[in-house]
Design a protein around this motif. Structure first.
Motif, mmCIF file in Angstrom:
data_model
loop_
_atom_site.group_PDB
_atom_site.id
_atom_site.type_symbol
_atom_site.label_atom_id
_atom_site.label_comp_id
_atom_site.label_asym_id
_atom_site.label_seq_id
_atom_site.Cartn_x
_atom_site.Cartn_y
_atom_site.Cartn_z
ATOM 1 N N PHE A 94 0.725 6.309 -6.805
ATOM 2 C CA PHE A 94 -0.520 6.974 -7.179
ATOM 3 C C PHE A 94 -0.693 8.240 -6.366
ATOM 4 O O PHE A 94 -0.223 8.312 -5.246
ATOM 5 C CB PHE A 94 -1.699 6.026 -6.956
ATOM 6 C CG PHE A 94 -1.639 4.822 -7.837
ATOM 7 C CD1 PHE A 94 -1.692 4.960 -9.208
ATOM 8 C CD2 PHE A 94 -1.513 3.560 -7.293
ATOM 9 C CE1 PHE A 94 -1.633 3.844 -10.027
ATOM 10 C CE2 PHE A 94 -1.458 2.446 -8.110
ATOM 11 C CZ PHE A 94 -1.510 2.589 -9.469
ATOM 12 N N PRO A 95 -1.395 9.190 -6.848
ATOM 13 C CA PRO A 95 -1.989 9.237 -8.172
ATOM 14 C C PRO A 95 -0.957 9.564 -9.242
ATOM 15 O O PRO A 95 -0.037 10.336 -8.998
ATOM 16 C CB PRO A 95 -3.001 10.365 -8.053
ATOM 17 C CG PRO A 95 -2.488 11.216 -6.974
ATOM 18 C CD PRO A 95 -1.724 10.355 -6.039
ATOM 19 N N LYS A 96 -1.147 8.958 -10.332
ATOM 20 C CA LYS A 96 -0.214 9.115 -11.439
ATOM 21 C C LYS A 96 -0.923 9.950 -12.495
ATOM 22 O O LYS A 96 -2.034 9.650 -12.888
ATOM 23 C CB LYS A 96 0.108 7.737 -11.980
ATOM 24 C CG LYS A 96 1.246 7.695 -12.927
ATOM 25 C CD LYS A 96 1.643 6.245 -13.173
ATOM 26 C CE LYS A 96 0.502 5.403 -13.685
ATOM 27 N NZ LYS A 96 0.752 3.993 -13.726
ATOM 28 N N ARG A 97 -0.266 10.968 -12.908
ATOM 29 C CA ARG A 97 -0.928 11.842 -13.883
ATOM 30 C C ARG A 97 -0.359 11.608 -15.274
ATOM 31 O O ARG A 97 0.828 11.500 -15.454
ATOM 32 C CB ARG A 97 -0.724 13.300 -13.487
ATOM 33 C CG ARG A 97 -1.243 14.261 -14.525
ATOM 34 C CD ARG A 97 -1.484 15.623 -13.962
ATOM 35 N NE ARG A 97 -2.780 15.704 -13.305
ATOM 36 C CZ ARG A 97 -3.453 16.845 -13.158
ATOM 37 N NH1 ARG A 97 -2.981 17.955 -13.621
ATOM 38 N NH2 ARG A 97 -4.613 16.861 -12.533
ATOM 39 N N GLU A 98 -1.264 11.531 -16.213
ATOM 40 C CA GLU A 98 -0.861 11.416 -17.607
ATOM 41 C C GLU A 98 -1.598 12.473 -18.394
ATOM 42 O O GLU A 98 -2.674 12.892 -18.007
ATOM 43 C CB GLU A 98 -1.224 10.040 -18.154
ATOM 44 C CG GLU A 98 -0.260 8.961 -17.765
ATOM 45 C CD GLU A 98 -0.746 7.606 -18.242
ATOM 46 O OE1 GLU A 98 -0.183 7.093 -19.192
ATOM 47 O OE2 GLU A 98 -1.714 7.094 -17.659
ATOM 48 N N GLU A 99 -1.016 12.827 -19.483
ATOM 49 C CA GLU A 99 -1.657 13.853 -20.284
ATOM 50 C C GLU A 99 -1.763 13.381 -21.720
ATOM 51 O O GLU A 99 -0.825 12.808 -22.261
ATOM 52 C CB GLU A 99 -0.835 15.138 -20.219
ATOM 53 C CG GLU A 99 -1.611 16.329 -20.667
ATOM 54 C CD GLU A 99 -0.830 17.614 -20.472
ATOM 55 O OE1 GLU A 99 -0.129 17.741 -19.468
ATOM 56 O OE2 GLU A 99 -0.936 18.482 -21.353
ATOM 57 N N PHE A 100 -2.903 13.577 -22.274
ATOM 58 C CA PHE A 100 -3.100 13.193 -23.667
ATOM 59 C C PHE A 100 -3.702 14.364 -24.409
ATOM 60 O O PHE A 100 -4.228 15.281 -23.828
ATOM 61 C CB PHE A 100 -4.064 12.015 -23.779
ATOM 62 C CG PHE A 100 -3.700 10.843 -22.939
ATOM 63 C CD1 PHE A 100 -2.650 10.032 -23.303
ATOM 64 C CD2 PHE A 100 -4.400 10.564 -21.773
ATOM 65 C CE1 PHE A 100 -2.321 8.952 -22.523
ATOM 66 C CE2 PHE A 100 -4.067 9.483 -21.001
ATOM 67 C CZ PHE A 100 -3.023 8.674 -21.371
ATOM 68 N N GLU A 116 0.823 -1.206 0.000
ATOM 69 C CA GLU A 116 0.000 0.000 0.000
ATOM 70 C C GLU A 116 0.859 1.258 0.000
ATOM 71 O O GLU A 116 0.591 2.213 -0.717
ATOM 72 C CB GLU A 116 -0.875 0.004 1.253
ATOM 73 C CG GLU A 116 -2.277 0.493 0.991
ATOM 74 C CD GLU A 116 -3.168 0.168 2.156
ATOM 75 O OE1 GLU A 116 -3.116 0.910 3.131
ATOM 76 O OE2 GLU A 116 -3.902 -0.830 2.083
ATOM 77 N N SER A 157 -3.450 1.312 -24.841
ATOM 78 C CA SER A 157 -2.429 0.861 -23.900
ATOM 79 C C SER A 157 -2.499 -0.646 -23.756
ATOM 80 O O SER A 157 -3.439 -1.292 -24.193
ATOM 81 C CB SER A 157 -2.645 1.531 -22.551
ATOM 82 O OG SER A 157 -3.829 1.052 -22.012
ATOM 83 N N ILE A 189 -7.833 -6.037 -21.360
ATOM 84 C CA ILE A 189 -9.242 -6.088 -21.025
ATOM 85 C C ILE A 189 -10.034 -6.687 -22.166
ATOM 86 O O ILE A 189 -10.995 -7.411 -21.967
ATOM 87 C CB ILE A 189 -9.726 -4.667 -20.673
ATOM 88 C CG1 ILE A 189 -9.334 -4.373 -19.248
ATOM 89 C CG2 ILE A 189 -11.232 -4.548 -20.843
ATOM 90 C CD1 ILE A 189 -9.632 -3.005 -18.804
ATOM 91 N N LYS A 204 2.117 1.740 -3.278
ATOM 92 C CA LYS A 204 1.070 2.269 -4.143
ATOM 93 C C LYS A 204 0.893 3.757 -3.904
ATOM 94 O O LYS A 204 0.740 4.535 -4.830
ATOM 95 C CB LYS A 204 -0.245 1.557 -3.831
ATOM 96 C CG LYS A 204 -0.605 0.524 -4.878
ATOM 97 C CD LYS A 204 -1.958 -0.032 -4.547
ATOM 98 C CE LYS A 204 -2.083 -1.441 -5.096
ATOM 99 N NZ LYS A 204 -3.195 -2.144 -4.477
ATOM 100 N N LYS A 205 0.905 4.063 -2.664
ATOM 101 C CA LYS A 205 0.663 5.465 -2.323
ATOM 102 C C LYS A 205 1.691 6.364 -2.979
ATOM 103 O O LYS A 205 1.390 7.450 -3.434
ATOM 104 C CB LYS A 205 0.751 5.627 -0.807
ATOM 105 C CG LYS A 205 -0.516 6.242 -0.219
ATOM 106 C CD LYS A 205 -0.335 6.444 1.245
ATOM 107 C CE LYS A 205 -1.385 5.706 2.033
ATOM 108 N NZ LYS A 205 -1.162 5.759 3.454
ATOM 109 N N ASP A 252 -5.429 -1.927 -21.918
ATOM 110 C CA ASP A 252 -6.623 -1.900 -22.731
ATOM 111 C C ASP A 252 -6.784 -3.209 -23.476
ATOM 112 O O ASP A 252 -7.831 -3.838 -23.475
ATOM 113 C CB ASP A 252 -6.480 -0.759 -23.726
ATOM 114 C CG ASP A 252 -7.805 -0.103 -23.968
ATOM 115 O OD1 ASP A 252 -8.784 -0.641 -23.426
ATOM 116 O OD2 ASP A 252 -7.841 0.920 -24.644
#
Lengths: 281, 922
Positions: free
Chosen positions: B638-644, B631, B674, B680, B634-635, B677
């Motif tokens: 995250f949060p992980k920022r991405e820009e598109f 955890e 990705s 899934i 993870k902390k 994706d």
């Protein structure tokens, strides 16, 4: 608003739904309240006097979310019937039905000018619908999400949505860019702070996370409640001093915004409560 | 009259209207005679000073009112149209009073307004220019009595400087050089002065001081109107000073020095200037040489002298000099100072004894033992570093993170120099973690580590120097010794820790970025500490062996991770255990868990998803701790920022009242999906790929498969490979359910090569289908023609090679040939258990079909197996229907074949018996 002023007692019980209530929303000035539930109806209330004003029936399945325009003239709603309904408040008629979502629609919101309805669906997409024209086709479909989109918020220039894929995505129309903040946990519900600088995301690991919108930084985490499998709403109080969140045990939690301590919590419902609160005090 | 009219000034094109001219005439007449008053008021016309009829109003003007005089149209005022579109916004026109005024009114108004006028034109330039132009224009327009151009003097306004005006008064005219009669009596004196000057060698005494305004004086007394040459032609401006600025104003002596550097007009200048000296208007003749006497008119003006300006000017001059020719100047200076013969400034006398004497120093004496060879300081540094007293050994700080940080920083500092230390100190001033840099918590430890790291670095980077230096260092730690001797540090565990480090302490990341990161010494903790398998000595030994090998790298020994006595499974289990333990050890280090019992490790391994290890309640705790550690990891992630890039629809922008940021730009390329994706979509993809496989399976191939079941599986494999590239079918469900005729046979067929449980399951469904009477009938018919289940094995290979065309023909001989065997088999099976028989029947059934898309059916079943019941119901029911149809088809087909038909009756018995069985069972 200090901790003492936080609501503790129920002011009114609005009885009328013949089944689970899935959503309840205040209108902008807080004088009215709309609720939608499994009985496929939307009900308009005066919560202060506890009066049931009107019932809107047309949904084929449960109503999952409802939103009202700032001028109180139109309602949009969505639910299990994969459609977004656009209602006239006074006549109670459906003005338009927007079809296009491939599965249930989780959340719906008007934009600032009530010209666009943005809906978030289980089909991993956000769809924007035009209220001005007679077209029932979506203006735009945003399908970059990897999982069901649970909640959507709109600002004047942005569309913000939280998804089960663990991301809170901000679509800035003005700049034309998408910001994806990956929280690592399924996001249930998002809510904007009143100053618009922060977004509160309710995650399925029983944590509310407060993010700074400009940097994407995690500002604070609020824990103590249970939220593991239901969609629980969360929001900030009007003064942005406290964070409100529901718990699956029917309790309502208030956290201090800054030090994340549970200021108060009380049993508001007897069972799992999927609630929405927008405090107008 | 006519002459009167001539005098009118007309603006614009005259309108030839008789009435107008007549009325105007009338008016002038009446005005003249004072008759206007006598006219009736409606006949009276109000006119402006130019005789134009004035606008009276919309209703009083008659035909021409408001048209000829005022507004520009017959209709009067034209209403403005207001148009404004999104593209072309209407500007808001600011209307003011002038928009509503006639020009005469405007003129009136202008009288009150402020404006520039010629009267106060400071330089008199523009005004003169304008006046001249105007006069020229006038002259062109009107022939004057005086021929030729009008003299400028007449036209020019009185904006000339007062001097010029005075001169004009005195009789001087523009463009004429000044000739003074007074100068004549100075002639003799002038001649004398000329001679003196020539003697003194001051030939070109004063070029510059020719005054700008003054004109030249001719020598001779002839009065001659001579056009004066403008001064700027004579003395072109060659410097960069401002107009009228004279740097030598206060010190004309320096002008001499300046002159030689100025090229040109030396020759021509001399004579002229000498003459000029006596000029009437040469009032600036300041550079009077001493001893020459000063004329009355040549006196220096006291007012003109600027006492304070001289210093500045001098400086300016010197600077200029230097910048122009510095070398020369210095040389000259030297000369001047040393030899006093020439070059003395005019007006100065060379001093008899100079105060200033340049002191000379001898060059420094080079020591005799000096060797011109530079020694580089690196060795020095090394020496110093190694000889410096090592800080005392200090226990590491309690905080593990801090310890790691300190070590990392120390290594880096040793590598990159103290500059890095300062940098990081500066950068992390506010960070409490970096307090050790400033003498805070852990400073001692840092010092020690730094020293160690430096030593290490020195040794590693300069191995050649080591031999020399080593004897110098008396205080040698075990570590340095080990380094010198090339020993490998024991604790290579550090290597393993690496991946964990960046996750837990992301501040360490930067240190890890340097690829040549050497593990600090403290990482090296003896592995003996962690003995997770203490209770089992042998196991512990194996574990150590495992660790050793793990960190050694390279290939493992054959019996790695377990004794040879152990079974394969046990060995594998142990390997996993060891791995988990190793992981737990490292995690324990990082997660502040120093001790781990064997059981805990087991638990940890269970937590890692290894199901075969038994985990007790303790294990659960460990899992919790592990998950807690996760955890924290993870902390930090995250949060992980991405820009598109995201392109909003045009309409959306419109509705949000925003400008489309991508207006006019081509649509962006679709974003790459990705990996997540595609993951899934994985199940979907698998389904679809199976579909593809079935889709591409050619009838020929299917035929082969039908005849050679054994090979089928292999072929499927081959196909799988082929199918990878095939496109995905449009609709999965459509593909599954719409083409039921094919499906159906195959779904049954699939039982042939599947596990028994599925067989039974499928058998049940088939059985229910069999209930229908008509089906039974058709089945009986079919059975007569069918290929027995086992037949494919025995079929000649030729069938496999059969082309699609002859498939149908080939059926017949095969069927007929094999029929008898089928019969016997069937009868045998009648005695078998019900269940089994049914399966068999099913098999017959399936084999009876032409086997098209058989493979698909299998796939479909695989894929649909996990589908919901609803789907299955649908599936089966449709199958059922199809089946009926097909049997009918089959029977029809068979009808024109006489041999087969004869057999139908022969099989009646079988069919009946089957029926019996059914009823019995029911």
């Amino acid at each position: 608003m200090s901790a003492e002023d936080l609501p503790k007692n129920e002011a009114n019980v609005l009885k009328g739904h013949e089944g689970a209530v899935l959503t309840a929303r205040f209108n902008r000035d807080g004088n009215y309240c709309l609720s939608g539930g499994k009985d496929r109806t939307i009900r308009l209330w005066n919560p202060h006097r506890g009066i049931h004003i009107k019932t809107y029936k047309s949904h084929g399945r449960e109503v999952r979310d409802v939103h009202v325009t700032p001028d109180n003239s139109k309602i949009c709603s969505c639910g299990g019937d994969r459609q977004v309904f656009y209602w006239d408040v006074s006549t109670g008629r459906v003005i338009r039905k927007f079809r296009g979502h491939d599965s249930e629609v989780n959340a719906v919101k008007f934009n600032e000018y009530a010209s666009v309805v943005v809906s978030a669906g289980y089909d991993r997409s956000l769809r924007a619908w035009d209220c001005r024209s007679h077209s029932t086709e979506p203006i735009q479909i945003i399908d970059t999400f990897l999982d069901s989109v649970m909640s959507v918020c709109l600002t004047k220039t942005e569309i913000i949505a939280g998804s089960v894929d663990g991301t809170v995505r901000t679509f800035d129309i003005r700049i034309g860019r998408e910001l994806s903040d990956d929280l690592g946990q399924p996001v249930n519900c998002i809510s904007l702070s009143n100053d618009g600088n922060c977004v509160l995301a309710s995650c399925l690991d029983s944590t509310l996370r407060l993010l700074d919108r400009t940097t994407g930084e995690l500002l604070q985490e609020y824990k103590g409640h249970t939220c593991k499998s239901f969609k629980m709403d969360c929001c900030l109080t009007n003064s942005d001093a406290h964070v409100v969140g529901g718990s699956e045990d029917g309790r309502l939690f208030f956290w201090d915004l800054v030090d994340a301590s549970v200021v108060s919590s009380f049993r508001a419902h007897s069972s799992v409560a999927s609630f929405s609160l927008f405090l107008y005090t | 009259m006519e002459s009167d009219e001539d005098d009118f000034v007309f603006f614009g094109t005259p309108i030839e209207r008789e009435e107008d001219t007549i009325s105007r005439k009338k008016k002038s007449i009446s005005e003249a005679s004072g008759q206007l008053r006598t006219l009736a008021p409606w006949k009276q016309e109000v006119r402006d000073e130019e005789g134009r009829r004035r606008f009276h109003g919309a209703f009083s003007g008659g035909f021409s009112a408001g048209y000829f005089n005022t507004v520009g149209s017959k209709e009067g005022w034209t209403p403005q149209t207001f148009t404004s579109s999104r593209k072309k916004r209407a500007e808001i026109k600011q209307q003011d009073l002038s928009n509503f005024l006639d020009d005469d009114e405007k003129a009136e108004l202008e009288g009150n307004s402020l404006g520039t006028s010629m009267q106060f034109d400071t330089f008199g330039f523009t005004a003169a220019e304008i006046a001249r132009k105007q006069s020229e224009k006038e002259q062109n327009e009107r022939p004057s009595a005086i021929p030729g151009p009008a003299p400028d003097e007449l036209v020019l306004p009185a904006t000339d400087p007062i001097g010029v005006r005075l001169m004009l008064k005195m009789g001087w005219r523009r463009g004429q050089s000044v000739k003074s009669s007074k100068s004549t009596h100075y002639d003799a004196r002038r001649e004398a002065r000329k001679a003196f000057l020539a003697l003194a060698g001051l030939k070109d005494a004063e070029v510059e001081d020719a005054s700008e305004t003054a004109a030249e004086l001719p020598i001779d007394d002839v009065i001659q109107l001579q056009k004066s040459t403008p001064v700027y032609v004579l003395n072109p401006k060659k410097d960069m000073y401002g107009l009228g600025y004279d740097p030598f104003k206060g010190a004309p002596e320096f002008r001499e020095n300046k002159r030689p550097h100025l090229p040109g007009n030396k020759e021509s200048g001399t004579k002229r200037l000498l003459l000029k000296k006596e000029g009437l208007f040469s009032f600036k003749s300041r550079n009077v040489a001493p001893g020459f006497g000063i004329g009355a008119l040549e006196e220096l003006d006291a007012e003109d002298e600027d006492v304070y300006a001289s210093g500045y000017d001098f400086e300016a001059f010197v600077e200029e000099e230097e910048s122009e020719e510095p070398t020369r100047l210095t040389i000259e200076d030297k000369k001047k100072s040393s030899s006093k013969e020439h070059g003395i400034l005019p007006g100065f006398k060379a001093a008899s004894n100079s105060d200033y004497q340049s002191e000379r120093f001898d060059p420094p004496v080079v020591p005799k033992d000096f060797v011109p060879h530079h020694k580089f300081p690196a060795t020095l540094e090394v020496n110093q570093k190694l000889t410096e007293v090592p800080p005392s050994e200090v226990p590491p700080p309690m905080d593990n993170n801090l310890k790691v940080l300190i070590e990392g920083v120390a290594t880096l500092v040793a590598r990159c120099g103290t500059l890095f230390e300062e940098l990081s100190r500066e950068k992390n001033q506010s960070n409490p973690l970096f307090d050790f840099l400033n003498g805070g918590n852990g400073h001692d430890y840092y010092k020690r580590k730094l020293w160690e790291a430096r030593q290490k670095h020195c040794y590693t980077s300069k191995p050649l120097l080591n031999e020399k230096i080593a004897p110098n260092t008396q205080t040698m730690t075990a570590e340095t010794r080990g380094n010198i001797l090339g020993e490998k540090p024991l604790n290579r565990t550090a290597k393993d820790l690496k991946p964990v480090v960046p996750a837990t302490n992301d501040f360490n990341l930067q240190f890890h970025l340097s690829d040549t990161f050497t593990e600090p010494a403290s990482f090296v903790e003896p592995t003996e500490i962690a003995k997770p398998f203490q209770h089992d000595a042998a196991k512990q030994e194996r574990f150590e062996q495992y660790l050793k090998e793990k960190y050694h790298g390279g290939l493992r020994t054959i019996d790695a991770g377990g004794s040879s006595k152990m079974s394969e499974a046990a060995r594998a289990r142990e390997r996993l255990e060891f791995e988990a333990a190793a992981g737990a050890i490292t995690q324990g280090k990082w997660g502040k868990e120093s001790q781990l019992s064997g059981q805990q490790i087991l638990g940890a391994s269970a937590g890692l998803g290894l199901q075969f290890t038994s985990g007790g309640s303790e294990a659960c705790i460990i899992i919790n701790t592990v998950s807690q550690a996760e955890e924290t990891i993870k902390k930090s992630i995250f949060p992980k920022r991405e820009e598109f890039q995201w392109r909003p629809a045009l309409l959306l922008c419109k509705r949000f009242d925003l400008i489309d940021p991508y207006m006019g730009k081509p649509p962006p390329p679709p974003r790459l999906r990705s990996k997540l994706d595609s993951l899934i979509f994985m199940p979907d993809y698998i389904k679809s790929s199976t579909e593809e496989r079935s889709a591409i399976s050619s009838p020929q191939l299917d035929e082969k498969r039908r005849t050679n079941v054994m090979d089928a599986e292999d072929k499927v494999e081959v196909e799988n490979v082929e199918a990878e590239n095939v496109e995905r079918p449009v609709d999965l469900y459509k593909a599954i359910f719409s083409d039921d005729s094919d499906d159906e046979e195959e779904t049954i067929n699939f039982n042939q090569h599947d596990d028994p449980t599925k067989k039974i399951e499928a058998a049940n469904t088939t059985l229910s289908r069999l209930m229908a009477d008509d089906f039974l009938e058709s089945l009986g018919k079919e059975l007569g023609l069918e290929v027995p289940p086992d037949q494919p094995y025995q079929l000649p290979q030729a069938t496999q090679k059969a082309t699609v065309q002859d498939i149908s023909q080939k059926y017949e001989p095969i069927d007929s040939a094999s029929h008898k065997t089928t019969d016997t088999q069937i009868t045998k099976e009648l005695n078998h258990e019900i269940m089994k028989k049914e399966i068999k029947i099913k098999q017959y059934d399936s084999s009876s079909d032409d086997g098209k898309g058989r493979k698909r059916s299998k796939r479909v079943y695989d894929s649909t197996d996990d589908l919901s019941d609803g789907y299955r119901d649908r599936h089966s029911s449709s199958r059922h229907k199809e089946r009926k149809k097909e049997h009918r088809k089959h029977s029809k087909h068979r009808h024109h074949e006489s041999p087969s038909r004869s057999r139908h009756s022969g099989h009646k018995g079988y069919r009946d018996s089957k029926k019996d069985k059914k009823t019995r069972r029911d």
